[in-house]
Scaffold this motif. Structure first.
Motif, PDB file in Angstrom:
ATOM      1  N   TYR A  68       0.833  -1.203   0.000  1.00 57.17           N
ATOM      2  CA  TYR A  68       0.000   0.000   0.000  1.00 57.17           C
ATOM      3  C   TYR A  68       0.868   1.254   0.000  1.00 57.17           C
ATOM      4  O   TYR A  68       2.056   1.213   0.341  1.00 57.17           O
ATOM      5  N   PHE A  69       0.243   2.374  -0.376  1.00 62.41           N
ATOM      6  CA  PHE A  69       0.957   3.646  -0.384  1.00 62.41           C
ATOM      7  C   PHE A  69      -0.012   4.782  -0.112  1.00 62.41           C
ATOM      8  O   PHE A  69      -1.237   4.652  -0.303  1.00 62.41           O
ATOM      9  N   ILE A  70       0.549   5.888   0.373  1.00 67.30           N
ATOM     10  CA  ILE A  70      -0.199   7.129   0.579  1.00 67.30           C
ATOM     11  C   ILE A  70       0.021   7.997  -0.643  1.00 67.30           C
ATOM     12  O   ILE A  70       1.162   8.190  -1.083  1.00 67.30           O
ATOM     13  N   GLU A  71      -1.062   8.521  -1.205  1.00 66.61           N
ATOM     14  CA  GLU A  71      -0.967   9.346  -2.410  1.00 66.61           C
ATOM     15  C   GLU A  71      -1.509  10.750  -2.145  1.00 66.61           C
ATOM     16  O   GLU A  71      -2.621  10.914  -1.637  1.00 66.61           O
ATOM     17  N   PHE A  72      -0.713  11.766  -2.493  1.00 61.41           N
ATOM     18  CA  PHE A  72      -1.129  13.163  -2.399  1.00 61.41           C
ATOM     19  C   PHE A  72      -1.582  13.663  -3.770  1.00 61.41           C
ATOM     20  O   PHE A  72      -1.242  13.079  -4.805  1.00 61.41           O
ATOM     21  N   GLU A  73      -2.314  14.766  -3.771  1.00 61.31           N
ATOM     22  CA  GLU A  73      -2.740  15.357  -5.036  1.00 61.31           C
ATOM     23  C   GLU A  73      -1.569  15.932  -5.818  1.00 61.31           C
ATOM     24  O   GLU A  73      -1.600  16.005  -7.039  1.00 61.31           O
ATOM     25  N   LYS A  74      -0.546  16.371  -5.106  1.00 64.67           N
ATOM     26  CA  LYS A  74       0.586  17.042  -5.740  1.00 64.67           C
ATOM     27  C   LYS A  74       1.839  16.795  -4.919  1.00 64.67           C
ATOM     28  O   LYS A  74       1.763  16.279  -3.796  1.00 64.67           O
ATOM     29  N   GLU A  75       2.985  17.141  -5.456  1.00 65.98           N
ATOM     30  CA  GLU A  75       4.196  17.107  -4.662  1.00 65.98           C
ATOM     31  C   GLU A  75       4.079  18.114  -3.530  1.00 65.98           C
ATOM     32  O   GLU A  75       3.504  19.192  -3.698  1.00 65.98           O
ATOM     33  N   GLU A  76       4.612  17.757  -2.374  1.00 66.96           N
ATOM     34  CA  GLU A  76       4.426  18.568  -1.176  1.00 66.96           C
ATOM     35  C   GLU A  76       5.768  19.011  -0.592  1.00 66.96           C
ATOM     36  O   GLU A  76       6.789  18.324  -0.753  1.00 66.96           O
ATOM     37  N   HIS A  77       5.738  20.151   0.108  1.00 65.07           N
ATOM     38  CA  HIS A  77       6.918  20.663   0.812  1.00 65.07           C
ATOM     39  C   HIS A  77       6.503  21.103   2.217  1.00 65.07           C
ATOM     40  O   HIS A  77       6.640  22.271   2.587  1.00 65.07           O
TER      41      HIS A  77
ATOM     42  N   PRO B  63     -10.223  19.611   4.063  1.00 66.77           N
ATOM     43  CA  PRO B  63     -10.272  20.982   3.534  1.00 66.77           C
ATOM     44  C   PRO B  63      -9.594  22.031   4.384  1.00 66.77           C
ATOM     45  O   PRO B  63      -9.100  23.030   3.865  1.00 66.77           O
ATOM     46  N   ASN B  64      -9.532  21.839   5.719  1.00 69.66           N
ATOM     47  CA  ASN B  64      -9.076  22.954   6.555  1.00 69.66           C
ATOM     48  C   ASN B  64      -8.462  22.459   7.862  1.00 69.66           C
ATOM     49  O   ASN B  64      -8.979  22.742   8.943  1.00 69.66           O
ATOM     50  N   TRP B  65      -7.347  21.736   7.760  1.00 70.83           N
ATOM     51  CA  TRP B  65      -6.669  21.225   8.945  1.00 70.83           C
ATOM     52  C   TRP B  65      -5.205  21.657   8.916  1.00 70.83           C
ATOM     53  O   TRP B  65      -4.558  21.607   7.875  1.00 70.83           O
ATOM     54  N   ARG B  66      -4.689  22.064  10.054  1.00 70.24           N
ATOM     55  CA  ARG B  66      -3.320  22.574  10.122  1.00 70.24           C
ATOM     56  C   ARG B  66      -2.279  21.463  10.007  1.00 70.24           C
ATOM     57  O   ARG B  66      -1.246  21.627   9.356  1.00 70.24           O
TER      58      ARG B  66
ATOM     59  N   GLY C 227       1.081  22.009   7.104  1.00 69.40           N
ATOM     60  CA  GLY C 227       1.034  22.825   5.907  1.00 69.40           C
ATOM     61  C   GLY C 227       0.937  22.066   4.601  1.00 69.40           C
ATOM     62  O   GLY C 227       1.388  22.564   3.560  1.00 69.40           O
ATOM     63  N   LEU C 228       0.332  20.882   4.599  1.00 70.81           N
ATOM     64  CA  LEU C 228       0.101  20.180   3.338  1.00 70.81           C
ATOM     65  C   LEU C 228      -0.857  20.982   2.469  1.00 70.81           C
ATOM     66  O   LEU C 228      -1.843  21.537   2.951  1.00 70.81           O
ATOM     67  N   GLU C 229      -0.588  21.030   1.174  1.00 72.72           N
ATOM     68  CA  GLU C 229      -1.477  21.731   0.247  1.00 72.72           C
ATOM     69  C   GLU C 229      -2.559  20.819  -0.319  1.00 72.72           C
ATOM     70  O   GLU C 229      -3.631  21.287  -0.704  1.00 72.72           O
ATOM     71  N   SER C 230      -2.299  19.535  -0.401  1.00 75.52           N
ATOM     72  CA  SER C 230      -3.285  18.591  -0.940  1.00 75.52           C
ATOM     73  C   SER C 230      -4.502  18.535  -0.027  1.00 75.52           C
ATOM     74  O   SER C 230      -4.375  18.404   1.186  1.00 75.52           O
ATOM     75  N   LYS C 231      -5.676  18.631  -0.619  1.00 78.95           N
ATOM     76  CA  LYS C 231      -6.925  18.510   0.132  1.00 78.95           C
ATOM     77  C   LYS C 231      -7.526  17.111   0.030  1.00 78.95           C
ATOM     78  O   LYS C 231      -8.489  16.805   0.722  1.00 78.95           O
ATOM     79  N   LYS C 232      -6.951  16.294  -0.845  1.00 82.87           N
ATOM     80  CA  LYS C 232      -7.344  14.884  -0.943  1.00 82.87           C
ATOM     81  C   LYS C 232      -6.080  14.036  -0.815  1.00 82.87           C
ATOM     82  O   LYS C 232      -5.110  14.242  -1.549  1.00 82.87           O
ATOM     83  N   ILE C 233      -6.097  13.103   0.133  1.00 86.58           N
ATOM     84  CA  ILE C 233      -4.991  12.181   0.353  1.00 86.58           C
ATOM     85  C   ILE C 233      -5.587  10.778   0.333  1.00 86.58           C
ATOM     86  O   ILE C 233      -6.609  10.530   0.972  1.00 86.58           O
ATOM     87  N   SER C 234      -4.958   9.878  -0.396  1.00 86.23           N
ATOM     88  CA  SER C 234      -5.565   8.562  -0.610  1.00 86.23           C
ATOM     89  C   SER C 234      -4.694   7.436  -0.079  1.00 86.23           C
ATOM     90  O   SER C 234      -3.466   7.528  -0.065  1.00 86.23           O
ATOM     91  N   LEU C 235      -5.363   6.374   0.349  1.00 84.62           N
ATOM     92  CA  LEU C 235      -4.718   5.104   0.673  1.00 84.62           C
ATOM     93  C   LEU C 235      -5.014   4.151  -0.476  1.00 84.62           C
ATOM     94  O   LEU C 235      -6.178   3.844  -0.752  1.00 84.62           O
TER      95      LEU C 235
END
Length: 317
Positions: free
Chosen positions: A185-194, A258-261, A236-244
C-alpha cells in the motif's frame, strides 16, 4: 446473563469474544444507504465499522486490543501528549492523558435519520476538574453514496473564552484485501508537497523543538520502518485529498481535509495491520514546554457564545 453468554461461547476466539463484549455492553448505532453501512458507538461518538456494499470489504480497523483497541477516536480538548500529563491555566495545574477525554465520554443523540446522525457531549463536574472550561462538543456523521462526511462543532458555553485543540484518528485496515500485505500500500497526495515535518524524540515521546521542511513525492510507499520513531507529522500540506491505495488491487480510501493545520500518519509498532490518517488542529507538547495551556503550540481560542466548526470526509472504493 451476560456472564453466562460469554462463558457458554468460550469456544470463540479472543477477537470474537471481544467483539461480542462490545456488542453487549456498548450501544451501537447503525447508518446505511445503498453503498455503505457504518456503526457508531455512543461512548466517544466513535466510528467503529465501515462496510462497503459495493466492494464487500470492511475498511475500518476492528479495534483488536492485541495491537490497538480503538477504531476512530475523537481527540479533544488536546491532541497528543502533555509533558507530565499536565498543564497550567492561570498558575493552576490540571491533568489530562494523551489526546484528552472526549473519546471516553458518553454522547447523546440529538437527531438521527437513516443516513445521518448528530451526537453531543457537554462539560460536567468531572470534566471541569481536568479542563476548567464549559463546552459542548457535537459530532456529526452523514452518508453520501460511498462517502462519509464527519463534522466537529465546539461550542463555548462558558462566561469566558476557552482554549482547546481537536483532531481525528481514524484507522483503516491495511491490508484492506486478503492476499496483500502492509507493504503493498501507499499514501498518495494530489501534488508534490513541501510541508514542515515535526518529529518526536523516541527517548522522551515528546516533540522536538527543531523542525525541517521536507520534499515529498506524490506517493509514500508504506513500510513499518517509516514509523520507527512514532507518527509522521506534517504541517502545511497543500493537498486537500490524500488517498490510501494499493499496488495489488483497485480498492482504497480517499481522505478529504479541507481545513486542517496538521496531518499525521501512524501505525502501532509490532506489524499492526492498520494505518491511521489523522487531521489535527493541535499537536503534542514540545519536550521543553513551559506547560502554559494558552500558549501551547496548536491551541485555539474561542470567544464567549462562539463556536468552532471543522470537518473531514472519507470515500471508500
Amino acid at each position: 446473563m451476560h456472564i453466562f453468554k460469554l462463558r457458554s461461547l468460550s469456544f470463540l476466539s479472543l477477537d470474537q469474544r471481544f467483539l461480542l463484549f462490545l456488542q453487549l455492553f456498548f450501544t451501537m448505532i447503525t447508518l446505511e444507504n445503498d453503498y455503505i453501512q457504518i456503526e457508531i458507538k455512543e461512548v466517544g461518538a466513535e466510528l467503529c465499522k465501515v462496510y462497503s456494499k459495493q466492494t464487500g470489504l470492511d475498511y475500518l480497523w476492528k479495534g483488536d486490543p492485541q495491537f490497538w483497541k480503538r477504531h476512530s477516536p475523537v481527540l479533544f480538548p488536546i491532541v497528543g501528549k502533555l509533558l507530565g500529563n499536565s498543564y497550567t491555566i492561570n498558575n493552576s495545574k490540571y491533568e489530562l492523558t494523551q489526546h484528552g477525554f472526549a473519546r471516553d465520554l458518553d454522547f447523546e443523540v440529538l437527531n438521527k435519520t437513516n443516513n445521518s446522525i448528530l451526537l453531543e457531549t457537554q462539560y460536567s463536574e468531572e470534566t471541569l476538574l481536568k479542563y476548567p472550561y464549559k463546552f459542548s462538543l457535537q459530532i456529526g456523521y452523514e452518508l453520501k453514496e460511498s462517502r462519509i462526511d464527519v463534522s466537529y462543532n465546539v461550542i463555548n458555553k462558558d462566561d469566558k473564552s476557552i482554549n482547546f485543540s481537536i483532531g481525528a484518528h481514524p484507522a483503516f485496515n491495511c491490508p484492506i484485501s486478503q492476499g496483500t500485505s502492509f507493504n503493498d500500500y501507499f499514501i498518495e497526495f494530489e501534488k508534490e508537497e513541501h510541508p514542515i515535518l515535526h518529529s518526536l524524540n523516541p527517548q522522551t515521546g515528546f516533540r522536538k523543538k527543531d523542525t525541517e521542511r521536507v520534499k515529498l513525492d506524490k506517493t509514500i510507499p508504506l513500510s513499518y520502518n517509516l514509523f520507527d520513531n512514532d507518527a509522521l507529522m506534517f504541517e502545511g500540506l497543500e493537498s486537500k485529498k490524500i488517498s490510501l491505495k494499493s499496488n495489488k488491487h483497485e480498492h482504497g480510501v480517499h481522505f478529504y481535509i479541507p481545513n486542517w493545520r496538521y496531518m499525521a500518519f501512524w501505525t502501532q509498532k509490532g506489524n499492526a495491520p492498520f494505518i491511521c490518517f489523522e487531521p489535527w488542529m493541535g499537536i503534542a507538547d514540545e519536550e521543553n514546554t513551559d506547560q502554559v495551556f494558552e500558549t501551547k503550540t496548536g491551541i485555539m481560542n474561542l470567544d464567549v457564545n462562539q463556536s468552532y466548526e471543522n470537518q473531514y470526509s472519507m470515500e471508500f472504493f
